[in-house]
Design a protein around this motif. Sequence first.
Motif, PDB file in Angstrom:
ATOM      1  N   ASP A  39      -7.634  -8.824  -4.612  1.00 17.15           N
ATOM      2  CA  ASP A  39      -8.127  -7.590  -3.979  1.00 17.15           C
ATOM      3  C   ASP A  39      -7.597  -6.341  -4.675  1.00 17.15           C
ATOM      4  O   ASP A  39      -6.403  -6.129  -4.788  1.00 17.15           O
ATOM      5  N   GLU A  62      -5.092  -1.787 -10.199  1.00 14.52           N
ATOM      6  CA  GLU A  62      -3.933  -2.213  -9.415  1.00 14.52           C
ATOM      7  C   GLU A  62      -4.442  -3.027  -8.232  1.00 14.52           C
ATOM      8  O   GLU A  62      -5.187  -2.528  -7.392  1.00 14.52           O
ATOM      9  N   SER A  63      -4.044  -4.288  -8.190  1.00 17.74           N
ATOM     10  CA  SER A  63      -4.487  -5.156  -7.103  1.00 17.74           C
ATOM     11  C   SER A  63      -3.292  -5.460  -6.223  1.00 17.74           C
ATOM     12  O   SER A  63      -2.169  -5.054  -6.508  1.00 17.74           O
ATOM     13  N   VAL A  64      -3.534  -6.190  -5.129  1.00 13.58           N
ATOM     14  CA  VAL A  64      -2.432  -6.608  -4.274  1.00 13.58           C
ATOM     15  C   VAL A  64      -1.385  -7.362  -5.088  1.00 13.58           C
ATOM     16  O   VAL A  64      -0.208  -7.320  -4.764  1.00 13.58           O
ATOM     17  N   LYS A  65      -1.841  -8.009  -6.147  1.00 15.61           N
ATOM     18  CA  LYS A  65      -0.949  -8.886  -6.897  1.00 15.61           C
ATOM     19  C   LYS A  65      -0.190  -8.165  -8.006  1.00 15.61           C
ATOM     20  O   LYS A  65       1.006  -8.388  -8.173  1.00 15.61           O
ATOM     21  N   ALA A  66      -0.880  -7.321  -8.769  1.00 13.05           N
ATOM     22  CA  ALA A  66      -0.247  -6.739  -9.954  1.00 13.05           C
ATOM     23  C   ALA A  66      -1.013  -5.519 -10.447  1.00 13.05           C
ATOM     24  O   ALA A  66      -2.177  -5.327 -10.104  1.00 13.05           O
ATOM     25  N   ALA A  67      -0.335  -4.715 -11.263  1.00 15.52           N
ATOM     26  CA  ALA A  67      -1.006  -3.626 -11.967  1.00 15.52           C
ATOM     27  C   ALA A  67      -1.376  -4.152 -13.337  1.00 15.52           C
ATOM     28  O   ALA A  67      -0.561  -4.750 -14.026  1.00 15.52           O
TER      29      ALA A  67
ATOM     30  N   GLY B  31     -10.815 -15.761   0.075  1.00 13.08           N
ATOM     31  CA  GLY B  31     -11.804 -14.791  -0.411  1.00 13.08           C
ATOM     32  C   GLY B  31     -11.127 -13.442  -0.576  1.00 13.08           C
ATOM     33  O   GLY B  31     -10.909 -12.986  -1.688  1.00 13.08           O
ATOM     34  N   SER B  32     -10.745 -12.818   0.547  1.00  7.74           N
ATOM     35  CA  SER B  32     -10.092 -11.516   0.475  1.00  7.74           C
ATOM     36  C   SER B  32      -8.864 -11.480   1.370  1.00  7.74           C
ATOM     37  O   SER B  32      -8.964 -11.563   2.590  1.00  7.74           O
ATOM     38  N   GLN B  33      -7.700 -11.325   0.768  1.00 10.60           N
ATOM     39  CA  GLN B  33      -6.484 -11.292   1.572  1.00 10.60           C
ATOM     40  C   GLN B  33      -6.397 -10.011   2.405  1.00 10.60           C
ATOM     41  O   GLN B  33      -5.742  -9.986   3.441  1.00 10.60           O
ATOM     42  N   ILE B  34      -7.073  -8.959   1.961  1.00  7.17           N
ATOM     43  CA  ILE B  34      -7.051  -7.713   2.745  1.00  7.17           C
ATOM     44  C   ILE B  34      -7.876  -7.877   4.026  1.00  7.17           C
ATOM     45  O   ILE B  34      -7.452  -7.464   5.103  1.00  7.17           O
ATOM     46  N   THR B 226       1.749  -9.576   3.110  1.00 12.02           N
ATOM     47  CA  THR B 226       1.564  -8.148   3.431  1.00 12.02           C
ATOM     48  C   THR B 226       1.845  -7.889   4.909  1.00 12.02           C
ATOM     49  O   THR B 226       2.379  -6.843   5.262  1.00 12.02           O
ATOM     50  N   VAL B 292       1.487   0.944  -6.574  1.00 11.68           N
ATOM     51  CA  VAL B 292       2.037  -0.080  -5.697  1.00 11.68           C
ATOM     52  C   VAL B 292       3.475  -0.396  -6.118  1.00 11.68           C
ATOM     53  O   VAL B 292       3.732  -0.701  -7.279  1.00 11.68           O
ATOM     54  N   ARG B 294       6.639  -2.612  -6.513  1.00 15.45           N
ATOM     55  CA  ARG B 294       6.699  -4.051  -6.785  1.00 15.45           C
ATOM     56  C   ARG B 294       8.137  -4.536  -6.781  1.00 15.45           C
ATOM     57  O   ARG B 294       9.063  -3.795  -7.158  1.00 15.45           O
ATOM     58  N   THR B 317       4.658  -3.989  -1.768  1.00 21.51           N
ATOM     59  CA  THR B 317       3.251  -4.368  -1.724  1.00 21.51           C
ATOM     60  C   THR B 317       2.410  -3.160  -1.361  1.00 21.51           C
ATOM     61  O   THR B 317       2.928  -2.089  -1.063  1.00 21.51           O
ATOM     62  N   PHE B 318       1.103  -3.353  -1.380  1.00 21.08           N
ATOM     63  CA  PHE B 318       0.176  -2.384  -0.815  1.00 21.08           C
ATOM     64  C   PHE B 318       0.021  -2.735   0.655  1.00 21.08           C
ATOM     65  O   PHE B 318      -0.162  -3.896   1.003  1.00 21.08           O
ATOM     66  N   ARG B 346       6.279   1.486 -13.899  1.00 16.49           N
ATOM     67  CA  ARG B 346       5.472   1.559 -15.115  1.00 16.49           C
ATOM     68  C   ARG B 346       5.913   2.739 -15.980  1.00 16.49           C
ATOM     69  O   ARG B 346       5.111   3.584 -16.351  1.00 16.49           O
TER      70      ARG B 346
END
Lengths: 129, 367
Positions: A39, A62-67, B31-34, B226, B292, B294, B317-318, B346
């Motif tokens: 996502d 940028e996803s829930v998992k990684a940038a 499918g979508s974790q959000i 999340t 986000v 990390r 996380t987001f 980053r």
Amino acid sequence: MSNIPSELKYATSHEWVSVAIDGIVTVGITEHAQGLLGDMVFVELPDVDDSISTGDDVAVAESVKAASDIYAPVSGIVVEINEALEDAPELVNSDAFGEGWLFKVKLDDASELEDLLDAEGYASSIDED
Amino acid sequence: MTNKTVLHAKHLASGAKMVDFFGWEMPINYGSQIEEHHAVRTNAGMFDVSHMTIVDVQGTDAKDFLRRLVINDVAKLTTPGKALYTGMLNEEGGVIDDLIIYFFSDTNYRLVVNSATRVKDLAWMSKQAVGFDLTITERPEYGMIAVQGPAAITKVATLLSTEESAAVEGMKPFFGVQVGDLFIATTGYTGENGYEIIVPESAAEDFWQKLLDVGVVPCGLGARDTLRLEAGMNLYGLDMDETVSPIAANMAWTISWEPTDRDFIGRDVLTAQKASGDQPKLVGLALKEKGVLRTGQKVVTELGNGPLFEGIITSGTFSPTLGHSVALARVPRSVKVGDVVEVEMRKKLVKVTVTKPSFVRNGKKVF
């Protein structure tokens, strides 16, 4: 196996490039790439009028998992960005080859497109992943 | 060799994307974790947590053993079914695991520990049990399903027998009851109401299907992470481990200092740490701009330069509920809620606000 439209060109770093119309191409990331990332929560795009060169990191997905960096698959000037992604980054997940496009580039050199992979070439490159 | 839970086929049937989770093949999302995250915050979702380790501790010395083994005091548990959250420490005061203990009687307790730490937990418990009159029995013959969300309890109620409904009627948070084949507990890892239900393996698939049929959304490990992070709940291995004191992991509330003569493992180390006030602490961080936070990112404070004045994001996380990123971070004790600190993201330094380590409860922002 994810969808790989045959009319597009591809970079091994998972960007797609549309056919050039008046020297302008649309760039996005592939369905395979969005599937790996999961996502999407933010997409950072280049600015319009930015001059970009093949291989530059020009955007960030940028996803829930990684940038994840997105690299310019071609050289040229950014002429338009997909502003809808600001509020709806999930378009990259739901329609990677359509509404989830990232930016449009006016090509410096149309012959650069020949260096990209066709659908078959890209399909075999992701098989090796 | 990968382990599969009894619900593995059900996950595949629902289109799950499976990943390896410490030796278990588990759904990361369907499918979508959000979308799964939102289902739990606004309606009802369910998680297969059958990989978690259930351990029954029974016998004459069960109570004395647990009073030594963990930092909370099981002597506080006097109502059958009541549970507590706590940590199990090594001699150096580091967290071997966090766990929930259910009390049935002074000679009968049930522990639920993490699957990733199963082997070392069981070894540690066996070692510590020498000289105590008790048995430690792992119960792998059960599946476990967490049903969470504002509609979770009413949806589960439609599946329960009269006897089961009566048993859970009005059950307060952090209780568990065995009724027929089911062990139903008002616990969870999401910050929402709901149940964790232990079910015999033979009945697990059927129960999962019935939950699907009443509209409970299957949710994977992605949403679970999340949700727990928004709720400010620790994840073992990230927010604490054997090198981290519970005082540095927002687990001081699970330490029972009284009575002072209870000699739990790690007590002398924790007492010295408390006296010197030198332990870092776990706080929340909220990032209002894009990006986000990390795990592993460095937190820079205005206190000074160098490792003594820095912190680290233990999990980030987001936050789908809040629409921006949040994190748990271990920082120097003098950092205060409301402070602005910087995170190295980053190659850039980004300003974040320090909060209490809890962001969302019952669907609402709480910081």
